[in-house]
Write a protein that holds these residues in place. Structure first.
Motif, PDB file in Angstrom:
ATOM      1  N   ALA A  16     -58.575 -50.963 -46.099  1.00 14.88           N
ATOM      2  CA  ALA A  16     -60.006 -50.898 -46.405  1.00 14.88           C
ATOM      3  C   ALA A  16     -60.856 -51.712 -45.433  1.00 14.88           C
ATOM      4  CB  ALA A  16     -60.261 -51.367 -47.825  1.00 14.88           C
ATOM      5  N   LEU A  17     -60.212 -52.542 -44.626  1.00 19.89           N
ATOM      6  CA  LEU A  17     -60.958 -53.347 -43.652  1.00 19.89           C
ATOM      7  C   LEU A  17     -61.374 -52.440 -42.499  1.00 19.89           C
ATOM      8  CD1 LEU A  17     -58.734 -56.539 -43.659  1.00 19.89           C
ATOM      9  CD2 LEU A  17     -61.048 -56.323 -44.577  1.00 19.89           C
ATOM     10  N   GLY A  18     -62.601 -52.081 -42.512  1.00 18.38           N
ATOM     11  CA  GLY A  18     -63.101 -51.164 -41.489  1.00 18.38           C
ATOM     12  C   GLY A  18     -64.490 -50.682 -41.860  1.00 18.38           C
ATOM     13  N   PRO A  19     -64.897 -49.544 -41.298  1.00 15.07           N
ATOM     14  CA  PRO A  19     -66.270 -49.067 -41.502  1.00 15.07           C
ATOM     15  C   PRO A  19     -66.593 -48.683 -42.953  1.00 15.07           C
ATOM     16  CG  PRO A  19     -64.985 -47.452 -40.262  1.00 15.07           C
ATOM     17  CD  PRO A  19     -64.136 -48.668 -40.406  1.00 15.07           C
ATOM     18  N   ASN A  20     -65.584 -48.441 -43.778  1.00 17.43           N
ATOM     19  CA  ASN A  20     -65.827 -48.043 -45.171  1.00 17.43           C
ATOM     20  C   ASN A  20     -65.657 -49.211 -46.145  1.00 17.43           C
ATOM     21  OD1 ASN A  20     -66.326 -45.364 -44.416  1.00 17.43           O
ATOM     22  ND2 ASN A  20     -64.139 -44.914 -44.431  1.00 17.43           N
ATOM     23  N   LEU A  21     -65.722 -50.433 -45.635  1.00 22.67           N
ATOM     24  CA  LEU A  21     -65.513 -51.614 -46.474  1.00 22.67           C
ATOM     25  C   LEU A  21     -66.510 -51.668 -47.638  1.00 22.67           C
ATOM     26  CD1 LEU A  21     -64.107 -54.293 -47.089  1.00 22.67           C
ATOM     27  CD2 LEU A  21     -65.699 -55.399 -45.490  1.00 22.67           C
ATOM     28  N   ASN A  22     -67.778 -51.397 -47.361  1.00 22.98           N
ATOM     29  CA  ASN A  22     -68.784 -51.447 -48.435  1.00 22.98           C
ATOM     30  C   ASN A  22     -68.499 -50.420 -49.531  1.00 22.98           C
ATOM     31  OD1 ASN A  22     -70.183 -53.604 -47.416  1.00 22.98           O
ATOM     32  ND2 ASN A  22     -71.740 -52.373 -46.407  1.00 22.98           N
ATOM     33  N   ASP A  23     -68.053 -49.222 -49.152  1.00 16.74           N
ATOM     34  CA  ASP A  23     -67.702 -48.207 -50.150  1.00 16.74           C
ATOM     35  C   ASP A  23     -66.524 -48.673 -50.999  1.00 16.74           C
ATOM     36  OD1 ASP A  23     -69.691 -46.554 -49.130  1.00 16.74           O
ATOM     37  OD2 ASP A  23     -68.305 -45.426 -47.840  1.00 16.74           O
ATOM     38  N   TYR A  24     -65.549 -49.322 -50.348  1.00 13.73           N
ATOM     39  CA  TYR A  24     -64.377 -49.830 -51.057  1.00 13.73           C
ATOM     40  C   TYR A  24     -64.789 -50.906 -52.065  1.00 13.73           C
ATOM     41  CZ  TYR A  24     -59.746 -51.865 -51.790  1.00 13.73           C
ATOM     42  OH  TYR A  24     -58.589 -52.332 -52.352  1.00 13.73           O
ATOM     43  N   ILE A  25     -65.629 -51.834 -51.632  1.00 17.16           N
ATOM     44  CA  ILE A  25     -66.085 -52.907 -52.525  1.00 17.16           C
ATOM     45  C   ILE A  25     -66.903 -52.326 -53.668  1.00 17.16           C
ATOM     46  CG2 ILE A  25     -67.620 -54.910 -52.699  1.00 17.16           C
ATOM     47  CD1 ILE A  25     -66.638 -55.684 -49.863  1.00 17.16           C
ATOM     48  N   GLU A  26     -67.776 -51.370 -53.367  1.00 16.40           N
ATOM     49  CA  GLU A  26     -68.574 -50.739 -54.426  1.00 16.40           C
ATOM     50  C   GLU A  26     -67.672 -50.097 -55.473  1.00 16.40           C
ATOM     51  OE1 GLU A  26     -72.348 -47.667 -54.925  1.00 16.40           O
ATOM     52  OE2 GLU A  26     -71.312 -47.781 -52.995  1.00 16.40           O
ATOM     53  N   GLN A  27     -66.619 -49.431 -55.044  1.00 13.02           N
ATOM     54  CA  GLN A  27     -65.688 -48.807 -55.989  1.00 13.02           C
ATOM     55  C   GLN A  27     -64.971 -49.868 -56.825  1.00 13.02           C
ATOM     56  OE1 GLN A  27     -65.558 -45.505 -56.650  1.00 13.02           O
ATOM     57  NE2 GLN A  27     -64.344 -46.233 -58.361  1.00 13.02           N
ATOM     58  N   LYS A  28     -64.570 -50.965 -56.191  1.00  6.54           N
ATOM     59  CA  LYS A  28     -63.919 -52.051 -56.921  1.00  6.54           C
ATOM     60  C   LYS A  28     -64.862 -52.656 -57.961  1.00  6.54           C
ATOM     61  CE  LYS A  28     -59.765 -52.480 -55.274  1.00  6.54           C
ATOM     62  NZ  LYS A  28     -58.608 -52.312 -56.143  1.00  6.54           N
TER      63      LYS A  28
END
Length: 160
Positions: A16-28
């Motif tokens: 998840a460390l990359g350009p989609n990090l914010n999407d990953y955190i939002e899902q978490k």
């Protein structure tokens, strides 16, 4: 319902460390919706968030993001009035009701002494209270146990 700021540590998987990090955190963060804590009450929704720090876990070597996020919450407090929906009327127990589908409230039969229980409903002065009806209650006692609040309340007399 209140909007508050909550601080959480979110473990991040390496992919998840990359350009989609914010999407990953939002899902978490969305995983917290529906959860309850004694401090914040029930989390009903998540708003904006901000990463304020990061660290490496000494135990697992995972990246941990420290996040502040807005959360819509509801937390019962003694003395507040709530609109609730009757879920069940039970002779010998009273009226069970819910607020926002989360806060469980029992209006005990001892506080309904002027009411008459008949056919799964409580009646007073020609007014019938049954499953699905919305009523106003005042919370008189609260217990927090196993990630849930259980409340005792009284029907607001001025609404009868």
């Amino acid at each position: 319902m209140k909007r508050i700021i909550i601080k959480k540590s979110i473990p991040i998987e390496c992919h998840a460390l990359g350009p989609n990090l914010n999407d990953y955190i939002e899902q978490k963060l969305k995983d917290y919706v529906g959860q309850c804590s004694q401090e914040y009450g029930y989390i009903l929704g998540i708003g904006k968030f901000k990463i304020v720090d990061s660290e490496i876990s000494r135990a697992t070597s995972e990246t941990i993001m420290i996040v502040l996020f807005e959360a819509d919450t509801v937390k019962p407090e003694v003395g507040i009035q709530l609109k609730v929906v009757i879920s069940t009327c039970v002779s010998g127990h009273g009226i069970y009701a819910y607020n926002n589908g989360k806060i469980k409230i029992l209006v005990p039969e001892r506080t309904l002494k002027d009411f008459k229980f008949e056919g799964g409903t409580y009646k007073l002065n020609g007014k019938t209270f049954m499953t699905g009806d919305e009523i106003d209650v005042t919370i008189t006692a609260i217990k927090y146990d196993r990630n849930n609040f259980q409340c005792i309340g009284n029907i607001v007399a001025t609404k009868l």
